[in-house]
Write a protein that holds these residues in place. Structure first.
Motif, PDB file in Angstrom:
ATOM      1  N   LEU A 494       0.678  -1.127   0.044  1.00 19.46           N
ATOM      2  CA  LEU A 494      -0.118  -0.199   0.011  1.00 19.46           C
ATOM      3  C   LEU A 494       0.823   1.266  -0.017  1.00 19.46           C
ATOM      4  O   LEU A 494       0.667   2.092  -0.705  1.00 19.46           O
ATOM      5  N   THR A 498      -0.131   3.529  -3.428  1.00 16.67           N
ATOM      6  CA  THR A 498      -1.173   4.206  -2.862  1.00 16.67           C
ATOM      7  C   THR A 498      -2.238   4.398  -4.104  1.00 16.67           C
ATOM      8  O   THR A 498      -3.358   3.923  -4.004  1.00 16.67           O
ATOM      9  N   TYR A 501      -4.406   1.440  -5.393  1.00 16.90           N
ATOM     10  CA  TYR A 501      -5.126   0.841  -4.742  1.00 16.90           C
ATOM     11  C   TYR A 501      -6.439   1.737  -4.412  1.00 16.90           C
ATOM     12  O   TYR A 501      -7.691   1.272  -4.258  1.00 16.90           O
ATOM     13  N   VAL A 562      -5.330  -5.902  -0.402  1.00 20.43           N
ATOM     14  CA  VAL A 562      -4.840  -4.595   0.124  1.00 20.43           C
ATOM     15  C   VAL A 562      -6.210  -3.700   0.421  1.00 20.43           C
ATOM     16  O   VAL A 562      -6.114  -2.950   1.403  1.00 20.43           O
ATOM     17  N   LEU A 622      -5.916  -0.508   2.852  1.00 15.66           N
ATOM     18  CA  LEU A 622      -6.628   0.768   2.664  1.00 15.66           C
ATOM     19  C   LEU A 622      -7.785   1.256   3.218  1.00 15.66           C
ATOM     20  O   LEU A 622      -8.508   0.100   3.508  1.00 15.66           O
TER      21      LEU A 622
END
Length: 691
Positions: A494, A498, A501, A562, A622
């Protein structure tokens, strides 16, 4: 140089002031200009009443000729003579002050100081050295005429004159005072800031005691505000450059988030009235209101994050018992009375409850006011005025709301108005797409934009199916392009990926709410209003959606591991139930994958140092941030009820896997205000959280 001697009740002026040039000039009839004149003028003393009660006078002021027409039984000539006399004495005092003689200047300041004192303390005795309240107008008119002589050295006098109560006086006095302000800023621009500060400070006033004047009939709030803005409008007209100074002062004086609801509402309503006669200041005024709304919004979230069960229950009870009385002028004193008899622990608990409840109430009222302000602008959403206003709203959103992670309500203003036409919808979605995909933006900004885009497409009831499909097409293609570009370094991390995701979770979220709109062709047997009729049917989905999703799900990025588990679980059940795709085996396989194994040892060491559970990997997933999740502020929620898609679980999904059902319900419970806070019987989002 003589020192200033305060003028106190029940006391004559100090003998230090050897002869009071301004003292009792109207009562005695003396010009006080010299010893020879004093003796002849004292003969007129018997013609005027001697007692304070009998000396009450009615003054009529002629605005066209700028003169006093009559005072009581006096003729206009007599009143005009006295006005000229005061003018000459004031002029003499100012000139002597410039040369170092402070006697007359100090007495002049004392006249205005005593007038303010009488309003602050109406029960104080009337000193023989004081003039009648009705006579203050002579000195205001004299200062107006002598404005060119009121230089920088007269700051003390100007401050005293600006401190007297004037909004609650008769109309003739108000007119004269406004003219005085206009003359002052025109002749002496150095006092512009002082005048604007005085006017803006009155934006906070909401109860008559704050603007009433001694022995004058009560003036209601609407009349007070009309007078206040008449004065401010005249200053702005005479001094256009005052707009920058005014905005700076407004920003400085805007109530803090802990100020009471009546203070906030009074200030906001005055700002909105300012826009009516200074439309060029409108965008900056609304930007300031938005900025302060966000601050209150964030404070509400802080209050709720810190709340335990006892505090939450107390907030519910406090909001239910409060009738949101707009005239609750003793807000602060009520709090003090509630807290005064408590023990220390109970005192702290009640303080937290009252603080949280008041933040919710003021947020709710200001939001409702802002919605009403914009409503008339968007009567025709395709008009140029609506488009210009929407561009200003977009600017406020991008610069103030989007960067603020904890904002939960303010963004619903643009959520509502962007759905009034397809052009506005496309404009808002387009801005979010540009930010989410813009490499020049920070990672946090791009992540927030992706969350807003997904939340808007999922929750916006008036967002057309074509727009939802377009957004999903752009998302999946960008996601797949990202996968190809980073294939060589891909892993479930993650921190490193970022943006990827964030976009992927947004797409899953849209699917959970708008799956019907992602189907381009259905058999005749399907009833769009009945989800159950979709089961077992040959459904034609958006082109490339399923294959590209599959390619990413089984890639080394492993987004289902994730992204937030609740959203992943909802997507997996829906997709399988509808025959779109089956990913349960991938979800099950992910249970045996530890994300911490992909994190560098230094980061893991920091995590362990912070005393976190080594088996808790939620920090590597997340968070479920979707900023258009349920809006339930009781007074203003009606604005978005028709724009909003509540979360409705697919019939039978919970029956398929009872163990997963509770986790799924929690996926959409994103830190909301308790349902019980809203003391009405309207239906709430099933995903709404309860403490």
């Amino acid at each position: 140089m003589a020192t200033e001697t305060p003028i106190r009740p029940q006391r004559r002026m100090s003998p230090v002031a050897k002869s009071s040039a301004l003292k009792s000039i109207l009562r005695s009839g003396s010009t006080q200009l010299g010893r020879r004149q004093r003796e002849s003028d004292e003969k007129d003393t018997d013609q005027l009443p001697s007692s304070p009660t009998k000396r009450r006078k009615t003054v009529v002021f002629d605005m066209e000729s700028n003169t006093v027409q009559s005072i009581g039984s006096q003729t206009s000539d007599e009143a005009r003579t006295k006005a000229e006399t005061v003018k000459q004495v004031v002029l003499k005092a100012l000139r002597e002050h410039a040369s170092g003689d402070e006697e007359g200047y100090d007495t002049l300041k004392g006249i205005f100081r005593n007038d303010r004192r009488r309003t602050t303390n109406p029960s104080s005795s009337f000193s023989e050295d004081e003039i009648e309240p009705s006579e203050v107008i002579y000195y205001i008119n004299a200062l107006k005429a002598c404005a060119p002589h009121v230089g920088r050295s007269c700051t003390g006098l100007v401050i005293e004159a600006l401190s007297i109560p004037w909004l609650g006086r008769p109309e003739y006095f108000v007119a004269a005072y406004i003219d005085f302000l206009a003359n002052l800023v025109t002749a002496q621009s150095i006092y512009l800031s002082n005048v604007l500060t005085m006017l803006v400070e009155k934006f906070r006033h909401f109860k008559p005691s704050q603007w009433s004047a001694n022995e004058c009939p009560e003036v209601d709030c609407d009349v007070m505000r009309q007078r206040l803005h008449r004065a401010l409008g005249q200053v702005l007209q005479l001094f256009p450059a005052a707009r920058r100074v005014l905005l700076s002062q407004i920003n400085k004086d805007f109530p803090f988030s802990d100020d009471t609801k009546p203070v906030h509402m009074a200030f906001v309503q005055n700002l909105l009235r300012l826009r009516e006669y200074a439309p060029d200041m409108g965008p900056e005024v609304m930007e300031l209101i938005t900025d302060r709304l966000v601050k209150i919004d964030v404070q509400i979230q802080v209050d709720l994050d810190e709340a335990d069960d006892e505090v939450a229950a107390g907030v519910v009870d406090q909001l239910k018992s409060s009738k949101a009385d707009d005239d609750a002028d003793d807000d602060a004193s009520d709090i003090e009375s509630i807290l005064s008899d408590d023990s220390d622990d109970q005192h702290e608990l009640n303080g937290r409850i009252l603080k949280a409840a008041q933040h919710i109430q003021k947020m709710d009222s200001i939001m409702d006011t802002v919605f009403r302000v914009y409503e008339s602008v968007f009567d025709d959403p395709e008009s140029e005025g609506a488009k210009d206003t929407f561009e200003n709203m977009l600017s406020e959103f991008v610069n103030i709301i989007l960067p603020t992670y904890s904002s939960r309500h303010t963004q619903f203003i643009i959520f509502h108005f962007s759905q009034l036409s397809e052009n506005l919808t496309d404009r808002f979605a387009g801005v979010l797409l540009d930010i989410a995909f813009g490499n020049q933006n920070s990672m946090v900004t791009r992540q927030n934009a992706a969350a807003y885009l997904a939340s808007f497409a999922a929750r916006g009831k008036k967002v057309p199916a074509e727009s939802v499909q377009t957004i999903c097409t752009v998302l999946i293609k960008h996601i797949d392009s990202y996968r190809h570009r980073h294939a060589s370094t891909a892993r479930p991390d993650l921190r490193r990926f970022t943006p990827y995701y964030a976009l992927f979770q947004g797409l899953l979220y849209i699917f959970c709410f708008r799956w019907r709109d992602l189907i381009v062709e259905v058999p005749d047997a399907v009833n769009p209003e009945d989800p159950a009729t979709y089961l077992g049917q040959e459904l034609v989905w958006m082109q490339e959606l399923a294959p590209l999703l599959t390619a990413n799900i089984w890639s080394n990025f492993n987004p289902l591991r994730v992204c937030h588990p609740g959203i992943v679980q909802e997507f997996a059940q829906l997709a399988g139930h509808l025959g779109f795709m089956y990913v349960h085996d991938k979800v099950e396989q992910n249970r045996r994958i530890y994300l911490s194994s992909y994190v560098s040892s230094s980061v893991e060491a920091l995590r362990e140092t912070a005393s976190h559970n080594p088996y808790d990997e939620s920090w590597l997933q997340l968070p479920p941030y979707f900023p258009f999740d349920p809006y339930q502020l009781p007074e203003s929620r009606h604005w978005v009820d028709g724009d909003y898609i509540p979360y409705t679980p697919f019939p039978g999904l919970d029956d398929d896997d009872d163990d997963e059902g509770s986790e799924l319900d929690g996926a959409f419970e994103i830190d909301e205000i308790p349902e019980d806070v809203y003391a009405d019987d309207s239906e709430t989002d099933e995903g709404g959280v309860k403490f």
